[in-house]
Design an enzyme around this catalytic site. Structure first.
Site, short mmCIF file in Angstrom:
data_model
loop_
_atom_site.label_atom_id
_atom_site.label_comp_id
_atom_site.label_asym_id
_atom_site.label_seq_id
_atom_site.Cartn_x
_atom_site.Cartn_y
_atom_site.Cartn_z
N HIS A 1 5.42 -24.63 5.42
CA HIS A 1 6.32 -25.19 6.43
C HIS A 1 5.66 -25.17 7.81
CE1 HIS A 1 9.43 -24.43 3.40
NE2 HIS A 1 10.30 -25.08 4.15
N ASN B 1 -0.08 -18.52 4.44
CA ASN B 1 1.31 -18.96 4.44
C ASN B 1 2.28 -17.81 4.27
OD1 ASN B 1 3.56 -20.84 4.22
ND2 ASN B 1 3.52 -20.41 2.04
#
Length: 288
Positions: A124, A157
């Site tokens: 994201h 991440n």
């Protein structure tokens, strides 16, 4: 005895109806553009990022989502930048984690399982938790569009990048009340050096940046540059850089409306004064 209408009068009615219809279209279009511009301005600070030089790889479109903007590239098949604003809220929380969604606005069809077996996460850029807590459920759903994803190594991440997102929402936002964030990928300087380094259609970045600004009368800013090959447990302040360095690496002017003198003061140096970064630089992530 009935009166016969003049041919000119009979032709005049359709013309009047057409004129009224065109007027409604013009007014409606103007209101839509005004609303879109007003909403866009509420999600950026000192202007939408612009290119310092125009090139084939600089072409991108601005995708408007609930709570954030995406500068989308159909050449790199990546968001080149994502901009959003976060404010302190009394009860920050997010709803159930949504599923990933294909975005019909992208030229290339990027499926929700596009990264499967690649060794990369769907990373994201507009974060699920922070966007949901500040902007609500509809905005949270929009963060799961594949146009908000970019290939990130798991240790980046799930660890280092997640820790930085957590610090922004749980430390900087309560401390300052409002922060502006611009974040995105960094690619090699020469497009041809990386053109075939892809997960399907999606080009793989070599690093990622995040800029956090306190939009006050005397603004403060921190900028981070994190490569793909991190372990994940490094101190956050190991990755501090100047905004000027990020502009050199990306080719973007992140704050095009910032006056030159203010830009030089804000973007040309690294300063952690006022951020209390030492309190959180080694804080473990929420899921570690």
């Amino acid at each position: 005895m009935s009166r016969r209408r003049s041919p000119l009068l009979r032709r005049g009615r359709p013309l009047r109806r057409l004129a009224v219809s065109l007027l409604f279209v013009a007014v409606g279009t103007g209101l839509w553009h005004f609303q879109a511009r007003e909403l866009r301005d509420s999600l950026v600070w000192m202007g939408v990022p612009e290119w310092q030089q125009v090139s084939p790889t600089s072409f991108h479109r601005v995708l408007r989502n609930e709570g954030f903007l995406v500068g989308w590239s159909d050449v790199r098949v990546n968001p080149l930048w994502v901009s959003y604003r976060l404010q302190a809220v009394e009860d920050p929380r997010s709803g159930p984690r949504p599923g990933f969604r294909q975005d019909w606005r992208t030229l290339w069809p990027i499926g929700t399982d596009h990264y499967a077996g690649s060794g990369f996460d769907r990373g994201h850029l507009a974060p699920n938790y922070a966007i949901a807590a500040v902007h609500g459920r509809d905005a949270q759903l929009d963060t799961f569009y594949m146009s908000n994803m970019t290939p990130q190594r798991p240790d980046l991440n799930r660890r280092l990048w997640q820790r930085l997102e957590e610090v922004v929402m749980d430390h900087f936002v309560p401390h300052f009340g409002t922060v502006q964030v611009i974040t995105g990928p960094v690619f090699p300087e020469r497009f041809l050096d990386n053109v075939f380094n892809r997960v399907g259609f999606v080009e793989v970045p070599e690093a990622f940046y995040k800029i956090i600004v306190v939009p006050a009368e005397r603004p403060l800013a921190l900028a981070f540059l994190m490569p793909q090959g991190v372990r994940g447990d490094e101190p956050l302040d190991d990755f501090l850089v100047s905004i000027d360095e990020l502009e050199d690496r990306t080719g973007l002017d992140f704050f095009p409306n910032l006056p030159a003198a203010a830009a030089e003061a804000l973007e040309g140096r690294v300063s952690t004064r006022g951020w209390a970064l030492e309190e959180v630089t080694n804080r473990p992530g929420r899921f570690e």
